[in-house]
Design an enzyme around this catalytic site. Structure first.
Site, PDB file in Angstrom:
ATOM      1  N   THR A   1      50.371  44.958  38.113  1.00 15.13           N
ATOM      2  CA  THR A   1      50.187  43.891  37.633  1.00 15.13           C
ATOM      3  C   THR A   1      50.663  44.364  36.528  1.00 15.13           C
ATOM      4  O   THR A   1      51.638  43.750  35.395  1.00 15.13           O
ATOM      5  CB  THR A   1      48.804  42.821  37.280  1.00 15.13           C
TER       6      THR A   1
ATOM      7  N   GLN B   1      53.498  40.551  41.834  1.00 13.83           N
ATOM      8  CA  GLN B   1      52.229  40.102  39.832  1.00 13.83           C
ATOM      9  C   GLN B   1      53.883  40.578  39.215  1.00 13.83           C
ATOM     10  O   GLN B   1      54.474  41.230  39.202  1.00 13.83           O
ATOM     11  CB  GLN B   1      51.450  40.173  39.643  1.00 13.83           C
TER      12      GLN B   1
ATOM     13  N   ASP C   1      47.385  31.438  39.620  1.00 13.35           N
ATOM     14  CA  ASP C   1      47.002  32.539  38.284  1.00 13.35           C
ATOM     15  C   ASP C   1      47.961  33.019  37.056  1.00 13.35           C
ATOM     16  O   ASP C   1      47.546  33.760  36.461  1.00 13.35           O
ATOM     17  CB  ASP C   1      45.984  34.050  39.251  1.00 13.35           C
TER      18      ASP C   1
ATOM     19  N   ARG D   1      40.387  29.119  39.001  1.00 16.27           N
ATOM     20  CA  ARG D   1      39.664  30.090  40.378  1.00 16.27           C
ATOM     21  C   ARG D   1      39.342  31.350  39.390  1.00 16.27           C
ATOM     22  O   ARG D   1      40.099  31.509  38.553  1.00 16.27           O
ATOM     23  CB  ARG D   1      39.931  30.616  41.478  1.00 16.27           C
TER      24      ARG D   1
ATOM     25  N   TRP E   1      38.713  34.796  38.198  1.00 17.24           N
ATOM     26  CA  TRP E   1      38.984  36.038  38.191  1.00 17.24           C
ATOM     27  C   TRP E   1      37.507  37.177  38.596  1.00 17.24           C
ATOM     28  O   TRP E   1      37.259  37.990  39.186  1.00 17.24           O
ATOM     29  CB  TRP E   1      40.185  36.453  37.332  1.00 17.24           C
TER      30      TRP E   1
END
Length: 323
Positions: free
Chosen positions: A107, A136, A182, A238, A240
């Site tokens: 990422t 990602q 995300d 959410r 991480w």
């Protein structure tokens, strides 16, 4: 005669030194121009960074003409007090197409632009990662402190914007940020004012990883949450990491936002530690019963969260709207 020759030689050396010093001084400008047609100082943004003096106390503005700049840019830690000013937000596009599954890149090496320097402003430009949806793919990766983004577009899919750096502070004003999963994530303190947050897929908007001892993670103030027409199931966020902090204040939420609002990332323990809430939400996405474990702020807490001097006081005082 010999004495005169020596004097003339000494004078020539002194004059040459003066001209050399002046030439060196002329290298460092307060305004640098980037234009792909060759009419500016540089044709690429990467090359323009060489024209910015390290650790300077004065402000340098890098003026970027319209064009598509396919570059992978790192703003190094020794640069500060730089303004990257695009000719127009739609016309200046900095783009690349790296994703996490290219040669096991992972990422955090997929960025199009990485900002390690502090006291940097970006205005009127687009930063894009247009990689196919194969993993990602970060468009903007920040590590520096006191970063200001105004009227910018951040385009991507999964993990569009990574806000790195514990105690780092970022301000986004009137920006457009899009993604799938995300697509706003990381540990930094970031304030989003009057931004459009656009979901391209049923998924999650934020994934904060706010450290336990950092009071403020993400604050969205008067933002508009929109989506593609076929998107109907989107969570506000959410965690991480367990102490993720994210608050939406006076935001207009489209019908794609799920009534429950928040997701615990499959861990009930996150419900006890994460710091999620909203205040003054409106629109069809504000309807329904939110997750019972969300902790909505009261009016006094909202007042503090809208005070930039307080939000950005975790190390030193900084207000990006004050000159």
């Amino acid at each position: 005669m010999i004495m005169k020759i020596k004097l003339f030689s000494l004078l020539a050396v002194i004059l040459a030194g003066c001209f050399t010093a002046n030439a060196a001084d002329d290298k460092w400008k307060h305004d640098i121009y980037v234009n792909q047609d060759g009419t500016g100082d540089y044709t690429t943004i990467t090359d323009a960074l060489e024209g910015v003096r390290a650790y300077m106390e004065y402000t340098v503005t890098v003026h970027i003409a319209n064009g598509v700049y396919k570059e992978k840019i790192v703003i190094p830690s020794w640069l500060k007090n730089v303004v990257f000013e695009g000719e127009s937000a739609d016309g200046v596009v900095i783009t690349n197409d790296h994703h996490a599954n290219i040669d096991k890149m992972g990422t955090f090496r997929t960025y199009t632009v990485k900002v390690d320097g502090s006291d940097i402003t970006f205005r009127n430009l687009t930063i894009e990662n247009n990689a196919p949806q194969l993993g990602q793919a970060v468009a903007l990766h920040t590590e520096g402190d006191r970063l200001h983004f105004e009227n910018c577009r951040l385009l991507g899919n999964q993990d569009t914007l990574f806000t790195g750096g514990k105690n780092a502070r970022l301000y986004f004003g009137n920006c457009y940020i899009e993604g799938t999963t995300d697509f706003i994530f990381g540990p930094a303190t970031a304030f989003f004012s009057k931004c459009q947050i656009h979901s391209k897929r049923n998924s999650y908007i934020t994934a904060a990883s706010t450290p336990e001892d950092v009071e403020v993670g993400y604050v969205f103030d008067s933002c508009k949450l929109t989506s593609e027409p076929d998107v109907t199931k989107v969570y506000l966020g959410r965690p991480w990491r367990p102490y993720a902090h994210t608050v939406f204040i006076n935001c207009d939420m489209g019908k794609h936002i799920l009534p429950i609002g928040w997701h615990n990332w499959g861990k009930e323990s996150n419900e006890k530690t994460s710091r999620y809430g909203e205040y003054g939400s409106k629109g069809p996405g504000a309807q329904g019963e939110r997750a019972a474990w969300a902790k909505n702020p009261d009016s006094a807490e909202v007042k503090a969260l809208l005070d930039l001097n307080k939000v950005f006081s975790n190390t030193t005082t900084w207000n990006p709207l004050e000159k």
